[in-house]
Design a protein around this motif. Sequence first.
Motif, short mmCIF file in Angstrom:
data_model
loop_
_atom_site.label_atom_id
_atom_site.label_comp_id
_atom_site.label_asym_id
_atom_site.label_seq_id
_atom_site.Cartn_x
_atom_site.Cartn_y
_atom_site.Cartn_z
N VAL A 12 0.86 -1.18 0.00
CA VAL A 12 0.00 0.00 0.00
C VAL A 12 0.90 1.23 0.00
O VAL A 12 1.68 1.44 0.94
CB VAL A 12 -0.93 0.03 1.22
N MET A 13 0.79 2.05 -1.06
CA MET A 13 1.56 3.30 -1.14
C MET A 13 0.76 4.39 -0.45
O MET A 13 -0.34 4.71 -0.87
CB MET A 13 1.81 3.66 -2.60
N ASN A 14 1.32 4.96 0.62
CA ASN A 14 0.61 5.94 1.43
C ASN A 14 1.11 7.35 1.13
O ASN A 14 2.30 7.64 1.28
CB ASN A 14 0.80 5.61 2.91
N GLU A 15 0.18 8.21 0.75
CA GLU A 15 0.53 9.55 0.28
C GLU A 15 0.86 10.53 1.39
O GLU A 15 1.70 11.42 1.22
CB GLU A 15 -0.61 10.11 -0.57
N LEU A 16 0.22 10.42 2.54
CA LEU A 16 0.33 11.46 3.56
C LEU A 16 1.46 11.23 4.54
O LEU A 16 1.76 12.11 5.35
CB LEU A 16 -1.00 11.59 4.32
N ASP A 17 2.12 10.07 4.50
CA ASP A 17 3.22 9.83 5.44
C ASP A 17 4.44 9.19 4.78
O ASP A 17 5.35 8.73 5.47
CB ASP A 17 2.74 8.95 6.61
N SER A 18 4.48 9.16 3.45
CA SER A 18 5.66 8.71 2.69
C SER A 18 6.15 7.33 3.12
O SER A 18 7.35 7.09 3.24
CB SER A 18 6.80 9.73 2.80
N VAL A 19 5.22 6.41 3.33
CA VAL A 19 5.59 5.05 3.69
C VAL A 19 4.79 4.05 2.86
O VAL A 19 3.69 4.35 2.39
CB VAL A 19 5.39 4.74 5.19
N ILE A 20 5.38 2.86 2.72
CA ILE A 20 4.69 1.72 2.13
C ILE A 20 4.30 0.79 3.27
O ILE A 20 5.12 0.49 4.14
CB ILE A 20 5.60 0.96 1.15
N THR A 21 3.05 0.34 3.27
CA THR A 21 2.62 -0.69 4.21
C THR A 21 2.63 -2.04 3.51
O THR A 21 2.00 -2.20 2.44
CB THR A 21 1.21 -0.41 4.75
N VAL A 22 3.35 -2.98 4.07
CA VAL A 22 3.41 -4.34 3.53
C VAL A 22 2.34 -5.18 4.23
O VAL A 22 2.30 -5.23 5.46
CB VAL A 22 4.80 -4.97 3.75
N CYS A 23 1.48 -5.83 3.46
CA CYS A 23 0.39 -6.63 4.03
C CYS A 23 0.41 -8.05 3.46
O CYS A 23 0.62 -8.24 2.26
CB CYS A 23 -0.97 -6.01 3.69
N ARG A 24 0.16 -9.02 4.32
CA ARG A 24 -0.07 -10.39 3.88
C ARG A 24 -1.52 -10.49 3.39
O ARG A 24 -2.44 -10.02 4.06
CB ARG A 24 0.18 -11.36 5.02
N PHE A 25 -1.71 -11.09 2.21
CA PHE A 25 -3.03 -11.22 1.61
C PHE A 25 -3.41 -12.69 1.53
O PHE A 25 -2.66 -13.51 1.01
CB PHE A 25 -3.05 -10.60 0.21
N ASP A 26 -4.60 -13.02 2.05
CA ASP A 26 -5.12 -14.38 2.00
C ASP A 26 -6.13 -14.44 0.85
O ASP A 26 -7.23 -13.88 0.95
CB ASP A 26 -5.79 -14.74 3.32
N ALA A 27 -5.76 -15.11 -0.23
CA ALA A 27 -6.61 -15.14 -1.42
C ALA A 27 -7.92 -15.88 -1.18
O ALA A 27 -8.91 -15.60 -1.86
CB ALA A 27 -5.85 -15.77 -2.59
#
Length: 346
Positions: A209-224
């Motif tokens: 997830v590219m976050n615009e307001l805090d200049s960070v990427i959030t890495v998430c595990r996705f369960d399909a």
Amino acid sequence: MAAHAYIGSFTTAGGLGIAAARVDPGTGALTVLGHTADVPNPSFLTASADGRTLYAVSETAPEGSAAAFSLADPAAPRIIGEPVPVRGGAPTHLALHRGHLITANYSAPAGVTVLPVRPDGGLGESRSVLLHEGGGPNAQRQEGPHAHAVLPDPADRWLLSADLGTDSVRVCELDTKSGELEIERELGLRSGIGPRHLTFHPDGGLLYVMNELDSVITVCRFDAATGSLRPLDEVRVLPDGAAGENFPSELVVSPDGRFAWAANRGHDSIAVLGVSGNGERLELLDTVDCGGAWPRHLTLDPSGTRLYAANEHSGGVAWFDVDPDNGIPKQVGTLELPAVSCVLFV
């Protein structure tokens, strides 16, 4: 290698609309062949899997629209029918999902619109609009919901949407018979972070997830299987000591999953990130000049060896050869075009 690229731009800021360009397979250079301004502000583009139809948002308020274009003549996109209202304001993003075109509408009424795709590639009237609710702590940017991106999962079962205003990512399921989207999951991220865009790791099990307001990427595990998301980590896309405001826009991942690149608007750079731990860990390796100002969009060419940046404020598309060993992009050319916002290879 794709023979053509399509470049979206803001017509209200002097852009050409959608420009069609030839791609030189040896150098990556772009040469404009023609353009169409049939819809205002076609700021984001996508294409059908067979490459015959181009789709564009028309980012206008208080109500925006979407349009389909035939690519029978690749140098001259031809609009199919009329633009279709999305019943939302300022659509910023779109994606094809299970026989439908989905748009993310940034301005009130903010949410996600479902449009059917006809057999000829054209668009029918909207089948449903899933309105978003909520807000965040940033009074200027999060006074209400602001849907900013939509993305199907790799299996095309789930439809994910990022909302900058509510600090959340929604996971929805589309009923193809009724055209209704139903929220199955909603992941709340850190307050004030401002999620903007979404990108899957090539293995499909991790969402960035590219976050615009805090200049960070959030890495998430996705369960399909269930559509669930679990945050794992946050990674900054600016070097230590970077000064001034910055609003990251786009994130792309290399086809082999070893590198990722993020566009920094304000810092006017491309962040180079190393990817490890089967995609779970990102590390900022370097930042390089974006070749202009305000890089609104990044994309790789189909070979995965060249990176293209749409620099909105300076007016141009810069392209870079990517070092396969360290992921560092080296600029090799620029095409000057006003108010560019998106580059798509077809």
